[in-house]
Design a protein around this motif. Sequence first.
Motif, PDB file in Angstrom:
ATOM      1  N   UNK D 223       0.828  -1.197   0.000  1.00 20.65           N
ATOM      2  CA  UNK D 223       0.000   0.000   0.000  1.00 20.65           C
ATOM      3  C   UNK D 223       0.864   1.249   0.000  1.00 20.65           C
ATOM      4  N   UNK D 224       1.960   1.154   0.748  1.00 24.08           N
ATOM      5  CA  UNK D 224       2.869   2.297   0.837  1.00 24.08           C
ATOM      6  C   UNK D 224       3.411   2.638  -0.552  1.00 24.08           C
ATOM      7  N   UNK D 225       3.752   1.567  -1.244  1.00 20.89           N
ATOM      8  CA  UNK D 225       4.306   1.782  -2.574  1.00 20.89           C
ATOM      9  C   UNK D 225       3.241   2.348  -3.506  1.00 20.89           C
ATOM     10  N   UNK D 226       2.011   1.882  -3.345  1.00 20.50           N
ATOM     11  CA  UNK D 226       0.969   2.284  -4.272  1.00 20.50           C
ATOM     12  C   UNK D 226       0.494   3.708  -4.037  1.00 20.50           C
ATOM     13  N   UNK D 227       0.675   4.210  -2.841  1.00 19.03           N
ATOM     14  CA  UNK D 227       0.074   5.496  -2.485  1.00 19.03           C
ATOM     15  C   UNK D 227       0.770   6.643  -3.209  1.00 19.03           C
ATOM     16  N   UNK D 229       0.241   9.746  -2.702  1.00 24.63           N
ATOM     17  CA  UNK D 229       0.370  10.917  -1.839  1.00 24.63           C
ATOM     18  C   UNK D 229       1.370  10.692  -0.724  1.00 24.63           C
ATOM     19  N   UNK D 230       1.974   9.512  -0.657  1.00 23.04           N
ATOM     20  CA  UNK D 230       2.891   9.149   0.421  1.00 23.04           C
ATOM     21  C   UNK D 230       2.220   9.331   1.796  1.00 23.04           C
ATOM     22  N   UNK D 231       0.980   8.909   1.842  1.00 17.87           N
ATOM     23  CA  UNK D 231       0.224   9.079   3.089  1.00 17.87           C
ATOM     24  C   UNK D 231       0.352   7.859   3.992  1.00 17.87           C
ATOM     25  N   UNK D 232       0.995   6.791   3.535  1.00 17.57           N
ATOM     26  CA  UNK D 232       1.012   5.551   4.311  1.00 17.57           C
ATOM     27  C   UNK D 232       2.412   5.260   4.821  1.00 17.57           C
ATOM     28  N   UNK D 233       2.498   4.957   6.093  1.00 14.47           N
ATOM     29  CA  UNK D 233       3.759   4.535   6.710  1.00 14.47           C
ATOM     30  C   UNK D 233       3.552   3.148   7.291  1.00 14.47           C
ATOM     31  N   UNK D 234       4.645   2.388   7.402  1.00 12.38           N
ATOM     32  CA  UNK D 234       4.543   1.088   8.055  1.00 12.38           C
ATOM     33  C   UNK D 234       5.174   1.210   9.438  1.00 12.38           C
ATOM     34  N   UNK D 235       4.364   1.005  10.453  1.00 10.80           N
ATOM     35  CA  UNK D 235       4.859   1.091  11.817  1.00 10.80           C
ATOM     36  C   UNK D 235       4.803  -0.305  12.432  1.00 10.80           C
TER      37      UNK D 235
END
Lengths: 427, 205, 192, 266, 198, 315
Positions: D223-227, D229-235
Amino acid sequence: MKVGTFPGGLNLGSIASDTSTFHEVPSSGTVIIPLKQYSGKACEPAVKKKDEVKVGSIIGESTGNDDASVHATVSGVVTNIFKKYPDMKGGTVPAIEIESDSKNELDVTVFEGTDIELIQKAGVVDLDIDAVPLHSKIALAKEKSVNTLIVNGVDVESQFSSRAVLLSEYAGEIAAGIDIISKLLGVTSVHIGVIEKASSAISSISSACSTAQVVGLKDKHPQSLRELLVKAILGKEIPQGGIPEDIGVTVISAETALFVARAVNDKKPVIERFITVAGGGLSKSKNVLVRIGTPIKEVLDYCGVSVGGAGKVIIGGPMMGTAIHSTDMPITKETTGIFVQNENEIAEFPSGVCIKCGLCIDICPMKLMPFLISGLSEAGKYAMAEKNDIHGCNECGCCSYVCPVLIPMVHWIKFGKSEIRAQRSSE
Amino acid sequence: MASIVKEFTKGLWEEVPPFRFVLGLCSVLAVTTSMSSAIGLGGGVIFVTVMSNVLVSALRKVIPDKVRIAVFIVIIATAVIIVELTMQAYFYGLYEVLGIWIPLIVVNCLVLGRAEAFARKQSVILSLADGLGMGIGFTLSLAVVASIREIIGAGTWFGIQVMPAIYPGFTYLLKPPGAFVCLGIMLGLMNVVSARLDAKKKAAA
Amino acid sequence: MEDYFMLIISAIFVNNILLIKFLGNCPFIGVSSSMDSAKGMAAACIFVNVLASSMCWVFQKFVLEPLSIEYIQTLAFILIIAGLVQLVEIILQKVAPPLYRALGIYLPLITTNCMIFGVAVLNIRQDYTFMQAFVYSIATAVGFSMALILLAGIRERFIVGKIPKLMDGFPIGLITAGMMGLSFYGLVGIGK
Amino acid sequence: MDPIVINSILAMGGLGLGLGAALSVAAKVFYVYVDPKIGEVADCLPGANCGGCGYAGCSDCAAAMVAGEAAPNACKAGGDSIIQAVAAVLGVSAGAAEREIAKIFCRGTHTSAERKFLYKGIQDCRAATLVAGGDKTCTYGCLGLGTCVTNCPFDALSMGENGLPVVNEKFCTGCGTCASVCPRSIPKIVKESQQTAALCCSHDVGKIVKAICDAGCLGCGLCKKACPEKAIEIDKFLSVVDPEKCVGCGDCYEKCPTGAIQSLLA
Amino acid sequence: MTVRDIINMIVVLTVVSLVCGGGLAMVKMATAEQVEYQKIKNVKEPALKKILSDYDNDPVSDRKTIITGKDSKGKDIKTTIFYAKKGGKLIAVAFEAYGSGYGGPIGVVMSINQPDEVLGAIAATTNSETPSVGGIVMASSELRDQYAGKPVDANFGLNSAGGIINAISGATMSSIGVSTAVKNGMEIYKKYKSDILG
Amino acid sequence: MKTPELVVSTIPHVHGGNSVQKMMINFMIALLPAAGMSVYFFGPGAIVVIAISVVSAVAWEFIIQKVMGRPLAISNLTGAASGLVFAMMLPPTAPWWMICIGTFIIILLGKEVYGGLGNNPFNGVLIAWLVLQMSFRGEMAGWIYVAGEFLTESTPLEILKFEGLESIPEYFTIADLFIGRTTGFIGEVSAIALLIGGVFLIVRRVISWHIPVSFMIGVVFLSGIFWLMNPEECADPIFHLLAGGVFLAAFFVATDMPSSPTTPIGMLTYGFLCGLVTMVIRQWGAWDDGAFYSVFLISMLTPLLDKIKPKAYGR
């Protein structure tokens, strides 16, 4: 001989138990040895994957006061080091998996040191419901200048007989262990509490151990709990929230004394456990000697116990034991016994409305008002529950056992306690 | 206009005293042994709530906060005494039956409650509507409780025999303990009814 | 002496002001949901009841009757009670804050407690002497407090039970109060 | 004039004067500072002093409300308008410019998430946690016993048939009770406008999650790669959407192998 | 709090109390007549009906209040006289007088037939006697009958005190009370005859 | 994905098998001797009253639970047991409609409005009994003659109260009271039958000994004082113990679980106070027998008595 007891409690009736000696469960293919088998913190693993180990090799070494050494119980290869292996309480512990080469070669490295160091190195813990590393227990007892030692010869639950058998079979070694511990503690008086009907245990231990006073006890649940053992033998009460050491008493179990003797005299680590297996279609309970780390499944298979359908496997007895969700779990130093229930034997507590019959008050060995405490916990009135001594409850299960409307009182009380703890920690 | 109607009707069901606001319990319990005394007291209460609401609302700007309770109470007590004198003059029999409960209207929390909660902040017209609605709601509640108690307890209604002559009369309901239980059960039923209505509303929403 | 004893017994048990005479029900049902409030209310009630009914008695005998304006009794009494309560509240708040926290907060409730007013009026209606009025006001307040504390005890027990949601609160309080009234029925005939 | 009139006027006037004087003097002499907020709240309350709230009178209740001991809706006699007025004074909901609602951050239904054992005992999530940590194998997932449902003060939650609670957004006020009572904090309070979130709380590594749950976030980062807007981080193996950046384009939805990342608006 | 506030408080409370007091006094005055009528109608009429007979007016509205002396505190004692008429012609007057009984004053209404001035009948109004003893006195005709038809200037004392009335056994105090009340009534009648009949 | 196999729950994992149903069965068995004696002395009328009472109580329980939408709990037999005790407290001539009103009150006010057995602060049977006493005094005092032979229409305590101590021997001896050859409510007449039932209950641990014993001590204590002070007018303690409802109240009514204290000290105080108030009512009150009234009165104190807790271990 005087017979001691405490008010309240309940006689669960006698269940046919095996009084013959221990059967040894053959060592298995793979063992899983948790690195924390006591209350305290886990040891760091002292071996790596693929290391060769022998019986008695240290695989987790004790470094301080709140841990105890862990040893390999079979010879073979370390096949896995788990960081998080499920334990029976729902949490996880680090554990080491060893594949046995079925040779059971003994590790020849010899322990050296003072008695107390030997105890630490051998990984002796007080083999009771909460297994405290023995060396730290002794340190604490000395700090509190304890003057009385009580040896718990009462089986954790009425259905079990392993301790009574142990006392009659290994009286000599136990007596030697008691001597060592009492010398270490410097105590003046030693009492051994044994259920009065276990007559062979009483006679053999009395003849083996001349310095200690053997006290017969009425067969009542929960006689094995320290609070009530102290009350029954000495007539004293431990202050609420306290430990026996607060009143100058320390309590160890009979098998602890046995392992102390083996650790100090024979320099042998704790690698096995004497337990009772009961229920699950057994007509008589069975006493077995099991290597630590053996999966429970294998013990059950050896004893011929079937769990069947949606049954229940309980580590410890039916009143105070912990039900586990997988028979892949290993036997540990904390395992006091195994009790198995088939699907139709499982008691359910659907929680009715309390009718205030007062039976739970009659029976409560801690002289509490269980229905009130549990009701207050249920209603979320934790402050009132505390005022009514919720922390005095030692969760023996008597109240729910007698309750005519099947209220899961112990569960509610546990719930209340955990909520209070959560509130405290958030403050 | 709509707001006037709303203020008036809320006293009849949504906020009907003493069922919704548990106010003025004492007189509800005491005078509901017969319909006539219930209606008599209810009339008095209507007059007092209306008069106190109107006066309090009219004077709301000049009354200092610290003494407002005292002033409200003076106004209410005046209204009560007017009721008392009027009843004495024109309904003497009822006056005798109601006895101490007429002066006790003055401490009926309904009256002071409306003055404090409503009239103090609202216009005269709205206060009038509110007082009237609340008073009528209170009277109707009294009438309902009194009907139940009188019919089941004595077999009569407004003193007229309505049950067959053989009916023994369930005296318990006419006695104080019966009054409490009767009102308690009615409150419970009221809760049931309004819970049902709420559920319906929710289902519709 | 015996008269006073009988007056007390009768006022507390047989003709309990709350359960038989229906005076003071709003705070009775409202405040009895917790034991601590019940105790505070009970103490405040005893205090104010005695003070207020004595003052009302004095006012009646020395002002209203000589001026032949007894008809204004209601107005005068309620004004005295309201003023007194407010005065006590203000003074307590400053002079004895701990006492204020324990009792003072119950004082506003007392203005509309019909028991206080009712007892003041009953004292006059029953033509009591000052001493009788004094004893009667103590006894009624004790009767009130007793009923309040007993009901609070019973309702505190409901915490542990599971009262149906729709009956919880006022309905169950009223029903229980009715039962309590019923129980005093057994004492009929004692202390006439 | 009739003596009655004069007497009445005199007596009442005297009484009024005396009391007024006494009260004002007492108020002056025995002045004590009181939080003016208490007065403001008390003004909103009905003032009937009925005691129905369990407190001794309206001003006591007001004091408790200001002190935070009583909820703004403690007054049972008042009705909604009063609750709102009180809340306005206390500033409970005044600051929130945007409506917040609860969302259930777990998709582990009866069929998609594994269970360790058959739980028997008190039907309450927190009580169940005491028994071997709860019956769900996932130590982050919803236990499905409905503690949030029973504790919701607005009846906005119900237990769905698949073993997960369902939020009725019409009634949810975003009060956060459900989040605080849940032993695993599954319901989370989010802004109503938030468009996307990974409905999972598990910080376990992907392998473990995959083994025990069909619907969990594996932390794979697709998902991070697909976004855009760079709105997704992996925590810690869990993807976290930044609501400020998310535009709701939906690119991540298709990429997610387990469907953990979801549109919240649907 | 400023002085202005204090004055404002005092003034408002005082003025409201004054106005209410005044207003109430007005209401009181306006209703006084009617209240008195109702009170008498409800309290006295049953007794009056017992002692008066054969009249066609409403004695309660045909009444007059006269002042009959002063009490110990110097206040006027008022007595209300009721007139029974037939065809517009006065046939009897009735009024109430008091004597002290065992448990407080005993009120007795009595009628005096006109114009022959003999005692018509008596009946009790206020009765705080213990019901078991005093009640007998009031209920029994034994005492009542002794009065009927006696002239107003007879000696109405008990015969133990030289009068003509026989006390009821077991209720001497009450008998004394009744007889004193009647005696007092006769005194009043004789003293204020002109006021009463005028 | 594997499916779970084992059941996990908290302790204890076993239950002793006690249930409300078992308690109620024992309770009803314990009342059988008294019921039997009443049938012997009062004839078939007693059977009819008992039958109506039990059946109507169960029926009301069924109906009310259905209407209130609560789970049916008839099988725990509390309704039947309440009906049986209630019948014991009725005269053998009680009309059917009155019994039905009574059982309705037991179930509704004594149980269901509080959410079922256990929450009720008062004993439902006593509530119903008092309500009937208040409403239908005539029907509640309809005695019939004992075992067909005419003795008197009054109960021993009525004779004591209204005719005086000296009249009692004309009608009854102490042995009569003990066996039950006397007038009174159905279940209260035979002391011996009640004693057998009570001892049975204590042995079966349905009730504990504290309340009955202290109840009787209370009665004997106060009646003893009265008797010693004035033996001419006051009856002796034995008479007071055997006459009226003391045995029935002590064993079967005062021991009602929800409305009686749960701790030993609480139970002892409760029983003793019941005994004292019984005698106070008999001596000074308007009623001839105070046994049931006193239980109802003292049960108000139960929540307060329950605050006297046993000393907890380690406290």
